[in-house]
Structures are given as structure tokens and as C-alpha cells.
Design a protein around this motif. Structure first.
Motif, short mmCIF file in Angstrom:
data_model
loop_
_atom_site.label_atom_id
_atom_site.label_comp_id
_atom_site.label_asym_id
_atom_site.label_seq_id
_atom_site.Cartn_x
_atom_site.Cartn_y
_atom_site.Cartn_z
N ARG A 82 10.14 -8.93 3.06
CA ARG A 82 11.16 -8.77 2.03
C ARG A 82 11.11 -7.34 1.51
O ARG A 82 10.06 -6.69 1.54
N PRO A 125 14.24 -8.40 -3.91
CA PRO A 125 13.19 -9.41 -3.71
C PRO A 125 11.80 -8.77 -3.58
O PRO A 125 10.81 -9.32 -4.07
N SER A 144 11.84 -15.43 -1.96
CA SER A 144 11.75 -14.91 -0.60
C SER A 144 13.03 -15.31 0.12
O SER A 144 13.21 -16.49 0.47
N GLY A 197 15.54 -10.25 4.60
CA GLY A 197 14.54 -10.31 3.53
C GLY A 197 14.82 -9.38 2.38
O GLY A 197 14.13 -9.45 1.35
#
Length: 514
Positions: free
Chosen positions: A126, A130, A142, A229
Motif C-alpha cells: 500500500r 492508505p 488495506s 494498494g
């Protein structure tokens, strides 16, 4: 300090849920296990360094600590991965049954561990908002946890085949994939009543991701995971694919389909998990037909007794397997945990720790009442499996009390018969499964010819279906077609093949086609 606190919490949690739970540590992986299964835990411990090193080299490093639990309450064959409130992988103590995920591996626990750690690594990729949130407050978000199953499973399975080059392809799933492909990519993750059912994410997702790997390379796949991510809007998955591959997932899927030799689908058929021919009843993930339309993961094996009660097993909350009785729209669980594969003659399978045992249920007084539920637990006798067996599937008893079953020793499935002692009936590197008694003689399904067909105990082939013939029941068997599954008859005595279809199973509400 934060890591120590998490470890302490998990140790306390595990101790409160399993009195005999032990744990060992390897490279930041905390492995919890029942004392009786220490040998499996030690084997896993020895494999952890190699797994972590491989995943690190592939760019999906696993953040530690990770808490891996050999779950003695979970029977369902899959690795359950969670990130919040701590990084955790739960793998079943029970080895998978025939045709279940991981059933062809001599060490299915290592397979589930690898997949669990791999998915942990994918979840840990990520960046952007995030990534900032993770650095500030830890495990709160996530984006990769909401990847579609065919991406998550496909990538982890691809990496497993690179980690273990000798990994085997499931021959039954390959037979399904060779017959047809779904029109729309969405059917790989949804629509449990459609052919090939809920398992499309494995049957088609794995070859799809493998094709992407061969076409675009691993770096492009890793780019997609990293791009996803960094996002906070899950519906942008197609745009993220376009950044990584230059095409949306839908366009990639269309290109993949053009490479396949499989014929186009006709009418949408059904993924049949199991059936009983008289009176005709079948079941799958969607429900029981005729009967209860309720989504559950059900056993392949079951039967209808003399009281017209259908016995099957299902995975309930927490993944524990339990036998369920169905009749007239009523479902009643048998009050025994960790029992599956009920078979004709009142037999089933259970386990002690990780080892499989046969069950002989004493059925008197356990038939479904018109309305109500069991007032007691059926008594039972237990029979240990053959020496070296890690799983037993599909037991059936004949009128003389002989019990035939498929048994996994070292990743190889053969037919065994218990008649006061175990006797091995087949001995080949192929998969033998689905035993049945016909007038005192034994038949089963085997892929020794390259395709699953019905065979006699002498290995004489009794059918010649184009895709796969499985589940002999009486003089009937299940024949895979490009549109689902038909029930057809075979001639046991002469060995000649009858091509008279009894049923052509379509989506409920559509006409049956001869």
C-alpha cells in the motif's frame, strides 16, 4: 512495544480458546498448534524461511509479526487471512477431502501456509493515503483486502507454482475448464447457481492470471497490486489495470478467451456438487433441489435414507463441518462437530486432531420428525484410517458392512475397503475417488486414462465421456458437459456404455433438454 503488546494479546486469545495450544516462533511468524499436531507445526516451521525469502524476492514481502494458527476448530479447506486488529493466518488442521482445495498435495498445510503468507504480502502493499494511515496508526486500512477472489487467489496460486514448480493442476477443474468458459468475467466471482458455479474464480481465474503472467510478466502484475494498494476507491479496479497492463480487466479477459480451444457456452448449466438418483435430488452451493434454496458450502457426498431424509454435510460458522438432515423444507443438524461425507449405510468421516477416522453412526431414533429437532446425539463407533492416511473421502457401506472409501496417502488418492481391517483396492498414481457398491461389486471414478471415467474394481473402464465421468450411484453417474452436468446410465455387467441421458440439469425454471 506495540509488537510485544500484539503478541501478548494473541497468546492470551489463543490460550483462552484452546487449552492445549502451543506456539513456536520462526522469523517473526508465531505458529500456534495443538500439542497432538506438533509434527505438522515443526514441518511448517522449517519451511517458513524459504517461503518468506521467496515472497520477498518477488516483491510481496510479509510484514511481521504474523500469527499463524493451525485451527483445530476449522475444517473448511482454505487459508483465512486477516489484517485487523493484527496480521493473522488461520489454516485448517483437517486435511482437504478429495477435490477440495489442496487435496493433491502430500503436505496441504504447507500449501495453505504459503497462500496465507502470500496474501498477507499482497495486503501489505500500500502507498498513498492508505500507506500514510498505516505508518501513523497501524493496521486500519488495506485496499488490497477487497481484491476480487479471482485476482487474490490467482496471484497467490501463480506464486505457489513458481515456488513449487512441481505443483499439480487439479484434473477435475482442468476438465471443467476444457469444456467451456464463462461469457462474462463477473461470473468468476459471483452467481453460485451458474455453471461452473462459485468455483469459477479457481477454475478460470488461475489460468487467466497465469496467461497474464506469461503475456505481461510478473513486474506488470506487481505494478497492478501496488497501484491498487494506493487507491481508496475500489471500483477503480479497471482503471488501475489499464495503468499496469494498458488494458482493462474486461479487455484482458476477452483477449484471454480468444486463446482457448474450449467451445462457447450454450445454455447456462449448473455446477452439481452431489446428487442422489432415487428419488432424484441434487445439491450445490446454492441449495438443495428439490428443497431448500440456501447458499452453503456443502460436501460432495450424501445420500437419501429409507425415510426420504437427505444427509449431507456443510461448513458452518467458523468453518466447522457438520452433518445436516433435510426433509420437506426442514434442515436439522446432527449434534456432532467435525463430521463430514455421510454415506449410505450410516457411515461418515471425522478426525482426531489432524488424523482421519471413519464414523459408523447408530441411526435408530435419529430420523427427522415431521416438525422439530433432535433430542439427543446419535451414538457412533470410530475406526482409524489406514496407516499413513491424511484424509478419507466418500465412505459407503454395503449390505454386509464392508466400507469403501477414497484415501489420501502422500498426496495420492486410492480406493480402500474396510472389512475388519483395511485393504487397498487400487494402486496407481492417478486419482481414484467416489466409490459405490453395485450389487456387491465396487465401482468408482478414476482419471487413470487421462480423464475421469467410471471404472470397476479391476480398473476396467465402464464409460467414455468427453470431459469427465464421476459419482457413480447405482447404475447412474454424473457426466460433465460444456453446459453443466448430466446424469447418465452405464452398463456395469457388460461394460457397454449407455448414452441415454436421464437428466440434463439446467438453471431452475428452464426446460430440461434431452
Amino acid at each position: 512495544m506495540k509488537k510485544l503488546f500484539v503478541v501478548s494479546c494473541v497468546v492470551l486469545f489463543c490460550a483462552s480458546n484452546a487449552d492445549a495450544l502451543e506456539y513456536i516462533v520462526q522469523d517473526g511468524i508465531y505458529l500456534y498448534y495443538p500439542k497432538e499436531s506438533e509434527q505438522i507445526a515443526l514441518q511448517l516451521k522449517n519451511k517458513i524461511p524459504g517461503m518468506l525469502s521467496f515472497l520477498d524476492a518477488m516483491g510481496v514481502s510479509v510484514d511481521t509479526p504474523v500469527h499463524v494458527i493451525l485451527d483445530e476448530d476449522m475444517d473448511i479447506p482454505q487459508a483465512k487471512v486477516s489484517m485487523i486488529p493484527h496480521r493473522e493466518v488461520r489454516i485448517p488442521l483437517r486435511a482437504p477431502g478429495v477435490l477440495e482445495e489442496g487435496y493433491m498435495y502430500p503436505d496441504p498445510w504447507a500449501y495453505f501456509l504459503f497462500k496465507g503468507l502470500c496474501i498477507q504480502g499482497i495486503y501489505c502493499l500500500r502507498s498513498g493515503l492508505p500507506g500514510v494511515a498505516h505508518r501513523v496508526v497501524g493496521e486500519v486500512v488495506s485496499p488490497n483486502t477487497i481484491l476480487p477472489p479471482w485476482i487474490e487467489d490467482g496471484i497467490s496460486h501463480l506464486l505457489y507454482t513458481l515456488y513449487e514448480p512441481d505443483a499439480l493442476q487439479d484434473p477435475y477443474e482442468a476438465a471443467i475448464a476444457s469444456g467451456s468458459v464463462p461469457h462474462d468475467i463477473s461470473t468468476m466471482s459471483n452467481h453460485p447457481g451458474a455453471w461452473p458455479g462459485y468455483y469459477g474464480y479457481r477454475i478460470y481465474g488461475r489460468p487467466f492470471v497465469s496467461w497474464i503472467y506469461k503475456t505481461y510478466g510478473w513486474v506488470a502484475i506487481l505494478d497492478f497490486i501496488e497501484i491498487h494498494g494506493a487507491g481508496i476507491i475500489p471500483i477503480e479496479i479497471d482503471f488501475k489495470a489499464k495503468k499496469a497492463f494498458g488494458k482493462t480487466w474486461s479487455d484482458l479477459w476477452k483477449a484471454f478467451r480468444k486463446t482457448l480451444d474450449a467451445p462457447e457456452n450454450g445454455e447456462a448449466g449448473l455446477m452439481i456438487t452431489g446428487y442422489w438418483p432415487h428419488p432424484f435430488t441434487y445439491w450445490n452451493v446454492s441449495g438443495i433441489y428439490p428443497g431448500i434454496d440456501r447458499a452453503r458450502e456443502r460436501s460432495r457426498y450424501g445420500y437419501i435414507d429409507s425415510d426420504d431424509v437427505l444427509w449431507v454435510s456443510e461448513y458452518g460458522n467458523g468453518g466447522s463441518s457438520k452433518v445436516i438432515q433435510y426433509k420437506n423444507g426442514v434442515a436439522v443438524p446432527v449434534n456432532i462437530d467435525h463430521v463430514w461425507d455421510p454415506g449410505l449405510g450410516g457411515v461418515a468421516v471425522t478426525r482426531k486432531a489432524d488424523m482421519p477416522w471413519l464414523v459408523k453412526l447408530h441411526l435408530k431414533g435419529t430420523a427427522l420428525p415431521v416438525i422439530g429437532q433432535f433430542t439427543h446425539t446419535p451414538s457412533m463407533d470410530l475406526i482409524p484410517g489406514p496407516e499413513g492416511a491424511i484424509q478419507i473421502s466418500g465412505p459407503v457401506a454395503d449390505k454386509d458392512g464392508r466400507i469403501a472409501a477414497a484415501v489420501n496417502i502422500g498426496g495420492n488418492w486410492d480406493i480402500w475397503v474396510y472389512d475388519n481391517e483395511w485393504k487397498r483396492i487400487t494402486e496407481s498414481p492417478s486419482v481414484e475417488m467416489d466409490p459405490a457398491w453395485v450389487d456387491g461389486a465396487l465401482v468408482f471414478s478414476s482419471n487413470i486414462s487421462g480423464k475421469f471415467q467410471i471404472h470397476a474394481a479391476s480398473m476396467k473402464q465402464l464409460t467414455d465421456t468427453p470431459y469427465a465421468g464421476v459419482l457413480p450411484r447405482g447404475d447412474s453417474y454424473l457426466s460433465l458437459t460444456k453446459n453443466g452436468a448430466d446424469v447418465e446410465k452405464y452398463e456395469f455387467v457388460s461394460g457397454e456404455i449407455s448414452e441415454m441421458p436421464i437428466y440434463n440439469m439446467q438453471v431452475p425454471g428452464k426446460e430440461k433438454v434431452s
